[in-house]
Scaffold this motif. Structure first.
Motif, PDB file in Angstrom:
ATOM      1  N   VAL A   7       0.859  -1.181   0.000  1.00 34.82           N
ATOM      2  CA  VAL A   7       0.000   0.000   0.000  1.00 34.82           C
ATOM      3  C   VAL A   7       0.898   1.235   0.000  1.00 34.82           C
ATOM      4  N   ARG A   8       0.671   2.126  -0.945  1.00 35.80           N
ATOM      5  CA  ARG A   8       1.464   3.356  -1.043  1.00 35.80           C
ATOM      6  C   ARG A   8       0.584   4.552  -0.685  1.00 35.80           C
ATOM      7  N   ILE A   9       1.122   5.394   0.184  1.00 37.30           N
ATOM      8  CA  ILE A   9       0.384   6.563   0.656  1.00 37.30           C
ATOM      9  C   ILE A   9       1.233   7.820   0.442  1.00 37.30           C
ATOM     10  N   PRO A  10       0.806   8.736  -0.428  1.00 33.00           N
ATOM     11  CA  PRO A  10       1.497  10.036  -0.517  1.00 33.00           C
ATOM     12  C   PRO A  10       1.130  10.858   0.718  1.00 33.00           C
ATOM     13  N   PRO A  11       2.084  11.194   1.566  1.00 32.90           N
ATOM     14  CA  PRO A  11       1.734  11.863   2.825  1.00 32.90           C
ATOM     15  C   PRO A  11       1.147  13.257   2.604  1.00 32.90           C
ATOM     16  N   GLN A  12      -0.013  13.493   3.192  1.00 28.47           N
ATOM     17  CA  GLN A  12      -0.670  14.791   3.162  1.00 28.47           C
ATOM     18  C   GLN A  12      -0.840  15.254   4.602  1.00 28.47           C
ATOM     19  N   GLY A  13      -0.428  16.475   4.878  1.00 23.66           N
ATOM     20  CA  GLY A  13      -0.561  16.945   6.248  1.00 23.66           C
ATOM     21  C   GLY A  13      -0.005  18.335   6.425  1.00 23.66           C
ATOM     22  N   PRO A  14       0.126  18.742   7.673  1.00 18.43           N
ATOM     23  CA  PRO A  14       0.521  20.121   7.972  1.00 18.43           C
ATOM     24  C   PRO A  14       2.006  20.406   7.807  1.00 18.43           C
ATOM     25  N   LEU A  15       2.831  19.360   7.670  1.00 17.09           N
ATOM     26  CA  LEU A  15       4.274  19.602   7.594  1.00 17.09           C
ATOM     27  C   LEU A  15       4.908  18.728   6.516  1.00 17.09           C
ATOM     28  N   LEU A  16       5.672  19.373   5.644  1.00 15.15           N
ATOM     29  CA  LEU A  16       6.477  18.695   4.627  1.00 15.15           C
ATOM     30  C   LEU A  16       7.865  19.304   4.707  1.00 15.15           C
ATOM     31  N   SER A  17       8.891  18.476   4.883  1.00 11.91           N
ATOM     32  CA  SER A  17      10.223  19.004   5.158  1.00 11.91           C
ATOM     33  C   SER A  17      11.288  18.120   4.519  1.00 11.91           C
ATOM     34  N   SER A  18      12.488  18.671   4.396  1.00 10.86           N
ATOM     35  CA  SER A  18      13.647  17.882   3.976  1.00 10.86           C
ATOM     36  C   SER A  18      14.601  17.657   5.152  1.00 10.86           C
ATOM     37  N   ALA A  19      14.170  18.047   6.362  1.00 11.83           N
ATOM     38  CA  ALA A  19      15.005  17.926   7.561  1.00 11.83           C
ATOM     39  C   ALA A  19      14.408  16.875   8.497  1.00 11.83           C
ATOM     40  N   HIS A  20      15.109  15.751   8.656  1.00  6.95           N
ATOM     41  CA  HIS A  20      14.590  14.678   9.498  1.00  6.95           C
ATOM     42  C   HIS A  20      14.397  15.119  10.947  1.00  6.95           C
ATOM     43  N   ASP A  21      15.331  15.915  11.483  1.00  4.93           N
ATOM     44  CA  ASP A  21      15.223  16.330  12.884  1.00  4.93           C
ATOM     45  C   ASP A  21      13.965  17.152  13.117  1.00  4.93           C
ATOM     46  N   LEU A  22      13.651  18.021  12.159  1.00  2.58           N
ATOM     47  CA  LEU A  22      12.426  18.809  12.276  1.00  2.58           C
ATOM     48  C   LEU A  22      11.203  17.904  12.260  1.00  2.58           C
ATOM     49  N   GLU A  23      11.203  16.917  11.379  1.00  3.98           N
ATOM     50  CA  GLU A  23      10.062  16.000  11.270  1.00  3.98           C
ATOM     51  C   GLU A  23       9.875  15.200  12.560  1.00  3.98           C
ATOM     52  N   VAL A  24      10.965  14.700  13.113  1.00  4.20           N
ATOM     53  CA  VAL A  24      10.869  13.919  14.355  1.00  4.20           C
ATOM     54  C   VAL A  24      10.386  14.810  15.496  1.00  4.20           C
ATOM     55  N   GLY A  25      10.941  16.023  15.583  1.00  7.85           N
ATOM     56  CA  GLY A  25      10.518  16.940  16.638  1.00  7.85           C
ATOM     57  C   GLY A  25       9.042  17.281  16.540  1.00  7.85           C
ATOM     58  N   ALA A  26       8.558  17.449  15.303  1.00  8.58           N
ATOM     59  CA  ALA A  26       7.142  17.751  15.117  1.00  8.58           C
ATOM     60  C   ALA A  26       6.270  16.579  15.540  1.00  8.58           C
ATOM     61  N   ALA A  27       6.711  15.364  15.226  1.00 12.68           N
ATOM     62  CA  ALA A  27       5.947  14.179  15.632  1.00 12.68           C
ATOM     63  C   ALA A  27       5.873  14.087  17.149  1.00 12.68           C
ATOM     64  N   VAL A  28       6.996  14.317  17.822  1.00 14.13           N
ATOM     65  CA  VAL A  28       7.015  14.272  19.286  1.00 14.13           C
ATOM     66  C   VAL A  28       6.082  15.328  19.869  1.00 14.13           C
ATOM     67  N   SER A  29       5.965  16.466  19.184  1.00 11.46           N
ATOM     68  CA  SER A  29       5.107  17.552  19.666  1.00 11.46           C
ATOM     69  C   SER A  29       3.636  17.341  19.341  1.00 11.46           C
ATOM     70  N   GLY A  30       3.304  16.254  18.634  1.00 10.76           N
ATOM     71  CA  GLY A  30       1.914  15.948  18.376  1.00 10.76           C
ATOM     72  C   GLY A  30       1.361  16.484  17.080  1.00 10.76           C
ATOM     73  N   VAL A  31       2.244  16.872  16.148  1.00 15.14           N
ATOM     74  CA  VAL A  31       1.769  17.438  14.880  1.00 15.14           C
ATOM     75  C   VAL A  31       1.075  16.382  14.022  1.00 15.14           C
ATOM     76  N   GLY A  32       1.588  15.150  14.034  1.00 13.86           N
ATOM     77  CA  GLY A  32       0.985  14.120  13.200  1.00 13.86           C
ATOM     78  C   GLY A  32       1.760  12.822  13.263  1.00 13.86           C
ATOM     79  N   ILE A  33       1.471  11.933  12.312  1.00 11.70           N
ATOM     80  CA  ILE A  33       2.130  10.625  12.223  1.00 11.70           C
ATOM     81  C   ILE A  33       3.350  10.748  11.313  1.00 11.70           C
ATOM     82  N   ILE A  34       4.416  10.081  11.693  1.00 10.65           N
ATOM     83  CA  ILE A  34       5.654  10.089  10.919  1.00 10.65           C
ATOM     84  C   ILE A  34       5.990   8.666  10.502  1.00 10.65           C
ATOM     85  N   TYR A  35       6.650   8.530   9.357  1.00 11.01           N
ATOM     86  CA  TYR A  35       7.072   7.212   8.862  1.00 11.01           C
ATOM     87  C   TYR A  35       8.462   7.373   8.267  1.00 11.01           C
TER      88      TYR A  35
END
Length: 298
Positions: free
Chosen positions: A215-243
């Protein structure tokens, strides 16, 4: 035509391969102006223009291109001769230039490079982090690190780091409490997802697998980034699901800051490979690193 200086010839080749005077000067450890003077002297000695110079690029002329094609084998043989001296003393010296994607540079190489440098004190290592699919040899690197689907068929590949890795999906406890826990990847279409965009501009599509079903899912949501640290920090803060790579999320999951979801669907894949082209004579630092991976880094 005066007999050209062989050093100027080698510097001319370096400028072409690096794509400009500034990049070549950094590799050679000299000033760009000195490098430009050497190439002008070579052009004067030969009585021909070798490079077309603009404010944005340096491109070899037709004559310069033909000359470099004839010169390159000879220059490689000269380099190989010095490498053979290294082989004789069993002391490889020089600089190993590697190009690696960010996850490998962050999680794999720190466990390898210190021991390699201790094993070969005459070798220096330069590592550039780059997630784009570049021609590492043309860009002046000795070798690159990529995953199997990105390897050119004419390259030699040597395993480096873990042989199996996987992507994991997770979200903060607060997010899951507010939005519910997905039980199938298709349910992610109703969730807030944290996406990753590569430097090339390509969106990272999430791919899940279970018993042969993909199953392939194009991620749609409030944050799109090229920085992994930002993405992880946002997930920890409750912004959304990360993969993403398990290496990024493992510590947060262990601490309870993130909770895993869709564990039965996490995609596993082969670990990275060091790759280099099939040259008759490998630079001694690269040969030492390949030997180290095969024999010492087990």
């Amino acid at each position: 035509m005066r007999q050209p200086n062989l050093s100027d010839v080698a510097l001319f080749a370096c400028v072409v391969e690096a794509g400009g005077f500034r990049a070549a000067a950094e590799k050679r450890g000299i000033s760009a102006s000195s490098l430009s003077d050497c190439v002008r002297r070579l052009e004067s000695d030969l009585g021909i223009r070798l490079l077309n110079r603009t404010t944005r690029s340096v491109i070899p002329t037709e004559v310069g291109t033909r000359l470099l094609e004839r010169l390159r084998p000879a220059l490689e043989e000269i380099s190989a001769a010095f490498n053979d001296l290294d082989d004789h003393t069993q002391r490889p010296v020089g600089t190993l230039r590697l190009n690696a994607p960010v996850p490998v540079a962050r999680f794999v190489l720190p466990g390898l490079i210190p021991a390699f440098l201790e094993r070969y004190p005459g070798v220096n290592v330069e590592v550039a982090m780059d997630n784009t699919f570049i021609d590492v040899i043309a860009e002046g690197y000795d070798a690159g690190v990529r995953y199997e689907e990105s390897l050119a068929k004419d390259m030699i590949a040597v395993p480096i780091g873990p042989r199996r890795q996987r992507f994991v999906a997770a979200a903060s406890p607060g997010y899951l409490e507010r939005n519910g826990i997905p039980t199938h990847p298709r349910e992610l279409l109703t969730h807030r997802l944290i996406g990753h965009r590569f430097e090339s501009g390509k969106l990272g599509v999430w791919e899940f697998e279970n018993n042969g079903t993909i199953v392939r899912i194009p991620p749609q949501g409030p944050l799109l980034s090229s920085a992994h640290d930002l993405e992880v920090g946002a997930a920890v803060s409750g912004v959304g699901i990360i993969y993403t790579f398990e290496e990024y999320l493992g510590p947060m999951i262990d601490q309870g800051k993130l909770l895993p979801v869709l564990e039965d669907w996490w995609q596993a894949f082969d670990g990275p490979f060091l790759y280099y082209n099939d040259r008759r004579h490998m630079p001694s630092p690269l040969r030492a690193f390949v030997d180290f991976l095969k024999n010492d880094a087990q």
